[in-house]
Design an enzyme around this catalytic site. Sequence first.
Site, PDB file in Angstrom:
ATOM      1  N   CYS A  47      33.686  62.780  33.146  1.00  0.00           N
ATOM      2  CA  CYS A  47      34.773  61.823  34.492  1.00  0.00           C
ATOM      3  C   CYS A  47      33.219  61.200  35.178  1.00  0.00           C
ATOM      4  CB  CYS A  47      35.260  62.575  34.925  1.00  0.00           C
ATOM      5  SG  CYS A  47      34.800  63.985  35.933  1.00  0.00           S
TER       6      CYS A  47
ATOM      7  N   CYS B 200      29.833  66.212  36.304  1.00  0.00           N
ATOM      8  CA  CYS B 200      30.428  66.077  35.294  1.00  0.00           C
ATOM      9  C   CYS B 200      29.773  64.782  34.280  1.00  0.00           C
ATOM     10  CB  CYS B 200      31.562  66.386  35.051  1.00  0.00           C
ATOM     11  SG  CYS B 200      32.875  65.707  33.463  1.00  0.00           S
TER      12      CYS B 200
ATOM     13  N   ASP C  94      58.263   9.207  45.291  1.00  0.00           N
ATOM     14  CA  ASP C  94      56.827   8.592  46.239  1.00  0.00           C
ATOM     15  C   ASP C  94      56.627   8.963  47.868  1.00  0.00           C
ATOM     16  OD1 ASP C  94      56.207   8.093  43.675  1.00  0.00           O
ATOM     17  OD2 ASP C  94      57.122   6.209  43.302  1.00  0.00           O
TER      18      ASP C  94
END
Length: 489
Positions: free
Chosen positions: A72, A69, A304
């Site tokens: 598509c 096609c 820390d």
Amino acid sequence: MKDLQEFLKNNREKEDTVSWDVADPPCKRIRLEPREEGAADVRHNGAIPQTPEAGDGSAAMESSAGKVCNVCLGILQEFCEADFVKKVCQKVNSADYQFTSFVFSVSLPPQLSVRERAAWLGVKQQMRNLGLPLAKDDIVQLKEAYKWIIHPQLSEELGVPADGKSLFEVSVVFAHPETDEECHFLATACPDCFKPAKNKQSVFTRMAVIKALEKIKEEDFLKHFPCPPSSPKKLCDALEIQCNNGAVFVAGRYNKYSRNLPQTPWIIDGERKLESSVEELISEHLMAEFKADSFNFSSSGREDVDVRTLGNGRPFAIELVNPRRIHFTAEEMKRLQQAINDSSDKIQVRDLQLVTREAIGRMKEGEEEKTKTYSALIWTDKAIQREDIAFLDDIKELKLEQKTPLRVLHRRPLAVRCRLIHTMRSEYIDEHHFRLHLKTQAGTYIKEFVHGDFGRTKPNIGSLLNRTADILELDVESVDVDWPPTLAD
């Protein structure tokens, strides 16, 4: 496909028995099947012939067995069949995901949008010649048509419903190298639509092409691209069949008992400084159980490497990316929490639970308003007596001005931040040591408040006591965020 063909066949038989009535407006559906021998050129439903007359160059597609096609590129010919659906489902099942529904997505080659436009212009011209109106919204986009066909087949094969809101995504990526250059003329016609991006291999993305197609004039498009499009030699390739589960979020609180453990991996110039971190000790168990690809760790502040976090712990959340397993009972989450706690004496986790993405925002809400409680062991160079530090207990809402500390200046912008020390309580130990309990505004640099950071934090404990002070140990005793919810033991 069989159901669709049967529907079209039955519908055609019904339509062929209806006589043409000029007063009746044609319906908007365009017939896809070829006309029967001897049928009228224009049917009652407004369909137009699919077999072009000799010399007519406006037909969108020539339909013949074995041909790809030209609109598509074979997607509706070859990739709607049961064999391909089974191939997709085999990929899904082999990936071992937990899911109760799915959403299907498809990535089409950008040049396919160009071919769709050419076909649309051809059909529109034919309709105009017949005196029939045709709007762009009357045409179903190929992408949507493909989903309509594939959704029920996938749903039946997987045994779960298709749901546009599902977190489990099945996607197929198509490519057609033969026609890759067909959209390149748009870059000349609409250069503003094609801008390089760091994470894109090509500027010719589907969205950029669609944007250019909306901008280019019809006559300019037809100068550069044939209508109908030329027939390709090969079908599209299904490059990838992918599965992806939406992220799962796990939250809890952690305690850190080690003074030699960073919150996140400590790596400087590519070199790892310490062997583990809070983040890793928690996440390695979650990653294994949820079978996730990766994770993102966040928390309500951070301590820390040499600071402990005690009390009820610090709230944290982990985003687990693309997990294979997503369903856990409360009992299974308890066992997972216990496994984390048994794996190390450096941390402990509590209130481990599944949460939503939206709920995590509550952890970050009021980042500047929440309070934290600390305990600091302080040393002074000059001898002190109990009465020398007693006045600290009476200070309330002490305002600080803190320049960005020297120790974090390499990763944070230089700024002066105003912070509050809400309350202080001192505990005398000996002539050179005392412990100070502080309740502070979130974001206060406690170490700098103690030693002054060479005058960058004012006032500070050293200036208040009129002597040199330094911090030996610091503990976070509480983070006053009421999240996540406390769970029963």
